[in-house]
Design a protein around this motif. Structure first.
Motif, PDB file in Angstrom:
ATOM      1  N   TYR A 246       0.853  -1.180   0.000  1.00  0.00           N
ATOM      2  CA  TYR A 246       0.000   0.000   0.000  1.00  0.00           C
ATOM      3  C   TYR A 246       0.895   1.238   0.000  1.00  0.00           C
ATOM      4  N   LYS A 247       0.319   2.389  -0.323  1.00  0.00           N
ATOM      5  CA  LYS A 247       1.112   3.613  -0.331  1.00  0.00           C
ATOM      6  C   LYS A 247       1.701   3.874   1.050  1.00  0.00           C
ATOM      7  N   LYS A 248       0.865   3.730   2.089  1.00  0.00           N
ATOM      8  CA  LYS A 248       1.356   3.952   3.456  1.00  0.00           C
ATOM      9  C   LYS A 248       0.453   3.214   4.433  1.00  0.00           C
ATOM     10  N   THR A 249       1.058   2.619   5.452  1.00  0.00           N
ATOM     11  CA  THR A 249       0.319   1.974   6.533  1.00  0.00           C
ATOM     12  C   THR A 249       0.932   2.390   7.858  1.00  0.00           C
ATOM     13  N   THR A 250       0.095   2.916   8.743  1.00  0.00           N
ATOM     14  CA  THR A 250       0.580   3.321  10.060  1.00  0.00           C
ATOM     15  C   THR A 250      -0.177   2.586  11.161  1.00  0.00           C
ATOM     16  N   ALA A 251       0.470   2.483  12.317  1.00  0.00           N
ATOM     17  CA  ALA A 251      -0.125   1.873  13.499  1.00  0.00           C
ATOM     18  C   ALA A 251      -0.176   2.915  14.609  1.00  0.00           C
ATOM     19  N   THR A 252      -1.373   3.129  15.149  1.00  0.00           N
ATOM     20  CA  THR A 252      -1.560   4.056  16.272  1.00  0.00           C
ATOM     21  C   THR A 252      -1.833   3.231  17.521  1.00  0.00           C
ATOM     22  N   LEU A 253      -1.130   3.514  18.602  1.00  0.00           N
ATOM     23  CA  LEU A 253      -1.358   2.809  19.863  1.00  0.00           C
ATOM     24  C   LEU A 253      -0.949   3.686  21.033  1.00  0.00           C
ATOM     25  N   GLY A 254      -1.400   3.295  22.224  1.00  0.00           N
ATOM     26  CA  GLY A 254      -1.055   4.065  23.418  1.00  0.00           C
ATOM     27  C   GLY A 254      -1.966   5.238  23.686  1.00  0.00           C
ATOM     28  N   LYS A 255      -3.154   5.260  23.069  1.00  0.00           N
ATOM     29  CA  LYS A 255      -4.139   6.313  23.323  1.00  0.00           C
ATOM     30  C   LYS A 255      -5.523   5.749  23.048  1.00  0.00           C
ATOM     31  N   VAL A 256      -6.551   6.389  23.611  1.00  0.00           N
ATOM     32  CA  VAL A 256      -7.917   5.924  23.391  1.00  0.00           C
ATOM     33  C   VAL A 256      -8.691   6.828  22.449  1.00  0.00           C
ATOM     34  N   ASP A 257      -8.111   7.970  22.092  1.00  0.00           N
ATOM     35  CA  ASP A 257      -8.762   8.895  21.176  1.00  0.00           C
ATOM     36  C   ASP A 257      -7.704   9.492  20.254  1.00  0.00           C
ATOM     37  N   LEU A 258      -8.050   9.656  18.998  1.00  0.00           N
ATOM     38  CA  LEU A 258      -7.074  10.194  18.059  1.00  0.00           C
ATOM     39  C   LEU A 258      -6.648  11.609  18.410  1.00  0.00           C
ATOM     40  N   ALA A 259      -7.472  12.329  19.162  1.00  0.00           N
ATOM     41  CA  ALA A 259      -7.135  13.699  19.544  1.00  0.00           C
ATOM     42  C   ALA A 259      -6.219  13.755  20.763  1.00  0.00           C
ATOM     43  N   ASP A 260      -6.044  12.614  21.459  1.00  0.00           N
ATOM     44  CA  ASP A 260      -5.188  12.596  22.646  1.00  0.00           C
ATOM     45  C   ASP A 260      -3.728  12.852  22.279  1.00  0.00           C
ATOM     46  N   LYS A 261      -3.033  13.503  23.183  1.00  0.00           N
ATOM     47  CA  LYS A 261      -1.591  13.660  23.010  1.00  0.00           C
ATOM     48  C   LYS A 261      -0.898  12.374  23.455  1.00  0.00           C
ATOM     49  N   GLY A 262       0.340  12.231  23.083  1.00  0.00           N
ATOM     50  CA  GLY A 262       1.088  11.042  23.480  1.00  0.00           C
ATOM     51  C   GLY A 262       0.779   9.867  22.585  1.00  0.00           C
ATOM     52  N   GLY A 263       1.109   8.678  23.059  1.00  0.00           N
ATOM     53  CA  GLY A 263       0.948   7.480  22.257  1.00  0.00           C
ATOM     54  C   GLY A 263       1.970   7.428  21.135  1.00  0.00           C
ATOM     55  N   HIS A 264       1.726   6.573  20.175  1.00  0.00           N
ATOM     56  CA  HIS A 264       2.662   6.380  19.065  1.00  0.00           C
ATOM     57  C   HIS A 264       1.909   6.249  17.754  1.00  0.00           C
ATOM     58  N   VAL A 265       2.473   6.778  16.701  1.00  0.00           N
ATOM     59  CA  VAL A 265       2.004   6.551  15.335  1.00  0.00           C
ATOM     60  C   VAL A 265       3.240   6.143  14.541  1.00  0.00           C
ATOM     61  N   LEU A 266       3.320   4.863  14.167  1.00  0.00           N
ATOM     62  CA  LEU A 266       4.515   4.307  13.545  1.00  0.00           C
ATOM     63  C   LEU A 266       4.179   3.630  12.226  1.00  0.00           C
ATOM     64  N   ASP A 267       5.095   3.697  11.279  1.00  0.00           N
ATOM     65  CA  ASP A 267       4.908   3.012  10.004  1.00  0.00           C
ATOM     66  C   ASP A 267       5.020   1.501  10.196  1.00  0.00           C
ATOM     67  N   VAL A 268       4.281   0.763   9.376  1.00  0.00           N
ATOM     68  CA  VAL A 268       4.430  -0.689   9.307  1.00  0.00           C
ATOM     69  C   VAL A 268       5.408  -0.995   8.178  1.00  0.00           C
ATOM     70  N   VAL A 269       6.470  -1.741   8.474  1.00  0.00           N
ATOM     71  CA  VAL A 269       7.534  -1.951   7.496  1.00  0.00           C
ATOM     72  C   VAL A 269       7.653  -3.381   6.986  1.00  0.00           C
ATOM     73  N   ASP A 270       6.987  -4.325   7.649  1.00  0.00           N
ATOM     74  CA  ASP A 270       7.096  -5.715   7.213  1.00  0.00           C
ATOM     75  C   ASP A 270       5.897  -6.490   7.732  1.00  0.00           C
ATOM     76  N   VAL A 271       5.551  -7.579   7.042  1.00  0.00           N
ATOM     77  CA  VAL A 271       4.421  -8.424   7.431  1.00  0.00           C
ATOM     78  C   VAL A 271       4.824  -9.878   7.277  1.00  0.00           C
ATOM     79  N   ARG A 272       4.402 -10.710   8.228  1.00  0.00           N
ATOM     80  CA  ARG A 272       4.629 -12.149   8.151  1.00  0.00           C
ATOM     81  C   ARG A 272       3.291 -12.856   8.318  1.00  0.00           C
ATOM     82  N   GLN A 273       2.939 -13.673   7.333  1.00  0.00           N
ATOM     83  CA  GLN A 273       1.648 -14.345   7.307  1.00  0.00           C
ATOM     84  C   GLN A 273       1.743 -15.766   7.868  1.00  0.00           C
ATOM     85  N   TYR A 274       0.798 -16.121   8.739  1.00  0.00           N
ATOM     86  CA  TYR A 274       0.707 -17.511   9.181  1.00  0.00           C
ATOM     87  C   TYR A 274       0.003 -18.293   8.072  1.00  0.00           C
ATOM     88  N   PRO A 275       0.505 -19.477   7.692  1.00  0.00           N
ATOM     89  CA  PRO A 275      -0.022 -20.168   6.516  1.00  0.00           C
ATOM     90  C   PRO A 275      -1.394 -20.800   6.653  1.00  0.00           C
TER      91      PRO A 275
END
Length: 267
Positions: A108-137
Motif C-alpha cells: 500500500y502507499k502507506k500503513t501506520t499503526a496508532t497505539l497508546g491512546k484511546v482517542d485520536l485527539a489525545d496527546k502522546g501514544g505512538h504513530v509508527l509506520d508498518v515496514v514488514d508483514v509475516r503471514q501464518y499459513p
C-alpha cells in the motif's frame, strides 16, 4: 476509508458492545474516514474506552491500497502489540492487488499503526509506520512489524491454553460504530462469550453491554482477551462475521495454537 466485513475491512464498531478497525479480503467500499478526533458520544450499547485503557490495542490506517483497475482506496484494521516491535492482526488486512494475503513490506502507499491512546485527539501514544508483514499459513493471522520498538507499553501476553466454552472475553479496538459507518475516532470495548472452538478458530457471541455486541466494519485483527489478575491475555483476533450489530456467532482466529509461531517470528 474502504470498509468491508466478511473477510474484508472490519473495524470494531461494536454496535452493541464495540470496537474498531479492519481491512479485508473481499472488495472494500471506498468511504471517507473521520480522523477529526471527535468522540462518538454513545456507540449503540457500547462503551467508550476510558483514558489509559488497553494501550496495547492498535489502530492500523492503510492508504493507497491498489485495485486491479489501477485505482486505490483507503481502509483500516485493528491489532494488538505482542512484542516491542510486532503487532498481531488478521492475515487478510495485508494483501496484494488481487486480495491475496502476502508477506513482506505492505503493498500500500502507506500503513501506520496508532497505539497508546484511546482517542485520536489525545496527546502522546505512538504513530509508527508498518515496514514488514509475516503471514501464518493456515489461519487468518499475521504479524506486522513497526518501524521502531515501543518501549513504554507492555505487550499483551499470548494465550498458551485452549479457550473454555462459556468464558468471557473482552474485545477492544477502533472502527465503525455501525455497519455503514467510518472508523471511530475513539476506542470502544465490549464483552463476548466463547461458544465453540476449532483447531484455528474461536466462535464468540455478544454478552455485554448487549447480546448483539459485535465487531463491525474496519475491525479485522482486533484483540479478544481474558482479563486476569496479572494482566490481559490474548485469546484470539477478529476474522469474520455477519453484518453488525448481530446476535449470531462471530469467527475469531485462535492464538494459543499458533503462539509458538508468533514467538519465533516476532523478533
Amino acid at each position: 476509508m474502504g470498509k468491508a466485513r466478511k473477510r474484508t475491512g472490519r473495524a470494531l464498531a461494536l454496535a452493541a458492545g464495540v470496537l474498531a478497525a479492519g481491512v479485508a479480503a473481499a472488495p472494500a467500499v471506498a468511504q471517507p474516514a473521520s480522523l477529526s478526533g471527535t468522540v462518538t458520544p454513545n456507540v449503540a450499547h457500547g462503551n467508550p474506552a476510558p483514558a489509559g485503557a488497553y494501550p496495547f490495542a492498535v489502530k492500523f490506517t492503510m492508504t493507497g491500497i491498489p485495485k486491479p483497475d489501477g485505482t486505490t482506496y483507503d481502509s483500516a484494521c485493528s491489532g494488538a502489540l505482542v512484542s516491542r516491535q510486532w503487532v498481531v492482526t488478521a492475515a487478510h488486512c495485508f494483501h496484494d492487488v488481487n486480495k491475496k494475503p502476502v508477506s513482506g513490506p505492505p503493498q500500500y502507499k502507506k500503513t501506520t499503526a496508532t497505539l497508546g491512546k484511546v482517542d485520536l485527539a489525545d496527546k502522546g501514544g505512538h504513530v509508527l509506520d508498518v515496514v514488514d508483514v509475516r503471514q501464518y499459513p493456515n489461519s487468518d493471522v499475521a504479524l506486522a512489524k513497526l518501524a521502531s520498538p515501543v518501549t513504554d507499553i507492555t505487550p499483551i501476553r499470548l494465550a498458551r491454553t485452549a479457550p473454555v466454552t462459556g468464558a468471557t472475553l473482552r474485545l477492544a479496538g477502533w472502527g465503525a460504530t455501525s455497519a455503514d459507518g467510518a472508523p471511530a475516532t475513539h476506542m470502544q470495548y465490549g464483552d463476548v462469550t466463547v461458544t465453540k472452538r476449532t483447531q484455528y478458530t474461536v466462535l464468540v457471541e455478544g454478552a455485554k453491554p448487549s447480546s448483539d455486541t459485535s465487531a463491525c466494519s474496519y475491525d479485522s485483527g482486533a484483540p479478544y482477551f481474558r482479563r486476569t489478575a496479572t494482566g490481559p491475555v490474548l485469546v484470539s483476533v477478529e476474522s469474520d462475521g455477519p453484518g453488525c450489530p448481530h446476535t449470531g456467532a462471530e469467527t475469531t482466529s485462535r492464538i494459543d495454537t499458533i503462539a509458538s509461531w508468533i514467538d519465533r517470528n516476532d523478533r
